[in-house]
Enzyme design. Structure first.
Site, PDB file in Angstrom:
ATOM      1  N   GLY A 372       0.786  -1.264  -0.091  1.00 68.46           N
ATOM      2  CA  GLY A 372      -0.043  -0.248   0.164  1.00 68.46           C
ATOM      3  C   GLY A 372       0.959   1.305  -0.034  1.00 68.46           C
ATOM      4  O   GLY A 372       0.428   2.446  -0.459  1.00 68.46           O
ATOM      5  N   THR A 375       6.740   0.144  -3.402  1.00 68.83           N
ATOM      6  CA  THR A 375       7.391  -1.160  -3.774  1.00 68.83           C
ATOM      7  C   THR A 375       8.606  -1.307  -2.857  1.00 68.83           C
ATOM      8  O   THR A 375       9.438  -0.364  -2.618  1.00 68.83           O
ATOM      9  CB  THR A 375       7.751  -0.818  -5.213  1.00 68.83           C
ATOM     10  OG1 THR A 375       6.701  -0.770  -6.001  1.00 68.83           O
ATOM     11  CG2 THR A 375       8.284  -2.527  -5.638  1.00 68.83           C
ATOM     12  N   ALA A 376       8.804  -2.734  -2.516  1.00 66.80           N
ATOM     13  CA  ALA A 376      10.001  -2.860  -1.591  1.00 66.80           C
ATOM     14  C   ALA A 376      11.262  -3.594  -2.615  1.00 66.80           C
ATOM     15  O   ALA A 376      10.545  -4.593  -3.389  1.00 66.80           O
ATOM     16  CB  ALA A 376       9.604  -3.779  -0.409  1.00 66.80           C
ATOM     17  N   LYS A 390      12.443   0.526   0.409  1.00 73.18           N
ATOM     18  CA  LYS A 390      11.193   0.911   0.169  1.00 73.18           C
ATOM     19  C   LYS A 390      10.783   2.165  -0.621  1.00 73.18           C
ATOM     20  O   LYS A 390      11.353   3.190  -0.015  1.00 73.18           O
ATOM     21  CB  LYS A 390      10.366   0.961   1.454  1.00 73.18           C
ATOM     22  CG  LYS A 390       8.667   0.866   0.960  1.00 73.18           C
ATOM     23  CD  LYS A 390       7.734   0.763   2.237  1.00 73.18           C
ATOM     24  CE  LYS A 390       7.907  -0.701   2.584  1.00 73.18           C
ATOM     25  NZ  LYS A 390       7.095  -1.494   1.771  1.00 73.18           N
ATOM     26  N   ASP A 491      -0.973  -0.416  10.125  1.00 73.60           N
ATOM     27  CA  ASP A 491      -1.111  -1.320   8.909  1.00 73.60           C
ATOM     28  C   ASP A 491      -0.815  -2.473   9.472  1.00 73.60           C
ATOM     29  O   ASP A 491      -0.021  -3.015   8.780  1.00 73.60           O
ATOM     30  CB  ASP A 491      -0.521  -0.676   7.775  1.00 73.60           C
ATOM     31  CG  ASP A 491      -0.785  -1.530   6.412  1.00 73.60           C
ATOM     32  OD1 ASP A 491      -2.085  -2.204   6.477  1.00 73.60           O
ATOM     33  OD2 ASP A 491      -0.081  -1.668   5.658  1.00 73.60           O
TER      34      ASP A 491
END
Length: 670
Positions: A372, A375-376, A390, A491
């Site tokens: 969410g 991108t890692a 990240k 989260d």
């Protein structure tokens, strides 16, 4: 006869209880005497007046107990003096913090303090050699001896402290070479302001330059490269190389550059006219000037090409190494920082192994997944160091520079063995990067749901319970780390619970939800607390709900938003499904079939199920606090957790030496 046997057993049990009570009372009395003796020699200003024989020592200032034994002694900045020798009798001590006093003398033998986890003795007047008894304290996580008068060498046995996270030795008089301290968990390290010499070991070379400064004879990365001046006369590079060569006898070595041709020819130079000499010099000058211009033109042309090629990468690049020990760029020089911030800068938190932004751009990268917040990637630097990066370019749309940096300052201060700590961040108008330690064993989500084919190794119950306890400790630490801000994760889900090399659970992506667009939150519906549906902000109670869903996921093996009802074929959220099954008294149907192969665990599973249902209560006020959840899970596991260096006082983390001073940092929008 039966009555007599029963009476004897009852009497024996009573005697055992009485004996144990006497032993505990004796130990408590010994601890009390130890503290009173310390007070007599150390408290010259009367700051410890509450320490007296009429009150329980566990209620004294700075003292905490467990089962009537002193386990924590925190006496900071109260002008204590003298020695600490009397404290070596506190054999149950886990935390000892005496920083910012005037205590002196050598450190006594601490080998009896086998339970010690945190030792803070900074900013005193201690002297003598490094206390070698410390190397036997194998449970030690944090050691701070900075700003004292210690001297001598550092023992190589420090490598025996395999759990060490902090080693602060700055501003002392230590000397000799720094030993090869190869500790994989070491995060906070500093030896600046001493008299160390020689080369910095490779195992420490990636810490920032600031942690090695003010050691005049120290060299090697990240400081200046060591220059080896060999005393071997056969080595090249010496001015008197001709003398050293075994091919030349001493009597044949020339005393001047011209004497090798004979003494008569040395006088010929005097016959050269002045005009000829000037002509030769001018000719040489013209030739050298021409060659220099030619080389300058070639190199400048190549430089211009390279600069144009890489301008987008290098423009505005600036690496900032924070001090105190965290970045303060948002507090000072606002105009200058605003200008730099528009171009982009990278900020490292102290204790982080440094690297250049170019190293990150050149690193081989492997995408780990999209979430969410962006991108890692897994990045492998040229030196082999692995980090997780990240990229928040698309996710962070609502945060301004100041808000972003303030939040990073807070998150960068959080250090716990059950958190994936933030190591560095990069902020530019078009790019935002967060750098973390790489966790090689994947996520809880993958362990639970990935590859459910016939060759899959199921996640056993002991491992699931260990992961649940670790994740609970990490979340409880976040909640207790700053009472004024009431930090939240925002989260919690199985993809954000990662496993390190030792299989310990580490909570990731904490504190980023305030930057996420509203549609990002909607994607985590399966974990979302009911009160968030109408757009309310995340709270610690909503974190507890999400954690409860996580526990149900561990117990059932089902994804929270993919639970089928069985009759209608529709889907229902996981808490509602579990409640309906339990209400119909089919509790055993809740648990993952992969757990049914294990014996004698049903009671533990039911216990964890009860915790999960309490956490997922519809009314937020009915949910427990995370500190209490940790205790309940540890009770199921059968005792306290020795794995956590910050397990002491988890509900009062602000007062815990597990944290640096002023954990809250500056104000931030939460």
């Amino acid at each position: 006869m039966a009555k007599s046997s029963f009476f004897n057993k009852h009497l024996l049990l009573s005697l055992l209880i009485l004996l144990q009570s006497c032993l505990l009372s004796s130990s408590s009395s010994t601890d009390s005497e130890t503290l009173l003796n310390f007070k007599l020699t150390a408290d010259s200003t009367g700051k410890l007046n509450s320490w007296n024989t009429t009150t329980n020592p566990c209620q004294w200032t700075g003292v905490s107990c467990n089962r009537n034994r002193v386990t924590r002694l925190v006496l900071e900045d109260i002008n204590l003096t003298g020695s600490i020798s009397s404290l070596t009798s506190l054999t149950s001590l886990r935390v000892l913090s005496l920083k910012h006093n005037n205590l002196s003398g050598p450190i006594p033998n601490l080998s009896n303090l086998t339970a010690l986890k945190l030792l803070f003795l900074s900013n005193n007047q201690f002297s003598g050699n490094f206390p070698t008894s410390i190397t036997s304290l194998t449970r030690l996580y944090r050691l701070d001896l900075s700003f004292n008068n210690f001297s001598g060498q550092i023992p190589p046995d420090l490598t025996d402290l395999t759990h060490l996270l902090t080693l602060r030795l700055e501003s002392n008089r230590f000397s000799g070479q720094i030993p090869n301290i190869n500790l994989s968990d070491l995060q906070d390290f500093n030896v600046s302001g001493n008299n160390f010499n020689g080369q910095i070991p490779n195992s420490l070379s990636q810490f920032p330059e600031s942690v090695f400064t003010q050691n005049p004879s120290l060299c090697g990365a990240p400081l200046l490269k060591c220059t080896k001046l060999s005393s071997d006369p056969t080595k090249p590079g010496r001015p008197d190389e001709a003398k050293a060569s075994p091919l030349n006898k001493p009597e044949t070595v020339p005393s001047s550059p011209t004497s090798i041709h004979g003494g008569d020819k040395s006088n010929n130079t005097s016959r050269i006219s002045t005009i000829s000499l000037i002509a030769i010099i001018l000719g040489d000058f013209i030739i050298l000037s021409f060659v220099s211009l030619l080389l300058y033109y070639c190199f400048w042309r190549q430089y211009a090409v390279n600069k144009k090629k890489h301008s987008k990468i290098l423009e505005g690049e600036k690496i900032v190494y924070s001090s105190n020990p965290y970045p303060t760029s948002t507090q000072n020089n606002n105009n200058q920082n605003q200008q730099v911030g528009d171009k982009g800068k990278m900020v490292f938190f102290e204790g982080t192994r440094r690297f250049e932004l170019e190293d990150l751009l050149r690193a081989s990268a492997e995408m780990l997944g999209k979430g969410g917040f962006g991108t890692a990637y897994k990045a492998v630097l040229e030196d082999g160091n692995e980090v997780a990066v990240k990229r928040l370019k698309d996710a962070v749309t609502v945060a301004g520079k100041k808000e972003f940096e303030q939040q990073m300052e807070v998150l960068g201060r959080l250090r716990h063995t059950n958190l994936v700590s933030l190591k560095a961040y990069y902020f530019a108008r078009e790019e935002k990067l967060l750098v973390y330690d790489y966790m090689p064993n994947g996520s809880l989500f993958w362990l639970l749901h990935g590859n459910r084919g016939p060759g899959r190794t199921p996640l056993d119950w002991t491992t699931r319970l260990k992961i649940a306890a670790g994740a609970a400790r990490g979340l409880a630490f976040i909640h207790g780390s700053c009472k004024t801000l009431k930090l939240t994760h925002g989260d919690i889900k199985s993809t954000n619970v990662l496993l390190d090399r030792s299989g310990n659970a580490r909570v990731s992506d904490f504190g980023l939800s305030i930057f996420a667009p509203s549609q990002t939150v909607a994607k985590s519906n399966g974990y979302r607390a009911p009160e968030l549906i109408d757009g309310r902000k995340h709270t610690q109670k909503s974190d507890v709900y999400s954690f409860g869903v996580l526990l149900l996921e561990i117990l059932t093996g089902k994804c929270p938003n993919m639970v089928e009802t069985g009759h209608s074929g529709g889907a229902v959220d996981l808490p509602r499904w579990v409640q309906s099954v339990v209400r119909e008294e089919w509790t055993a149907e809740v648990f993952d079939l992969e757990l049914m192969r294990y014996k004698d665990i049903e009671e533990e599973m039911v216990g964890l199920l009860q915790i999960a249902m309490a956490c997922t209560a519809v009314a937020a006020d009915h949910r427990p606090k995370m500190g209490h959840v940790v205790k309940l899970i540890e009770d199921i596991r059968g005792g306290g957790s020795e794995a956590s260096p910050c397990n002491d006082g988890i509900n009062s983390a602000v007062d815990s030496p597990c944290l640096s001073e002023d954990t809250c940092g500056g104000t931030t929008s939460q």
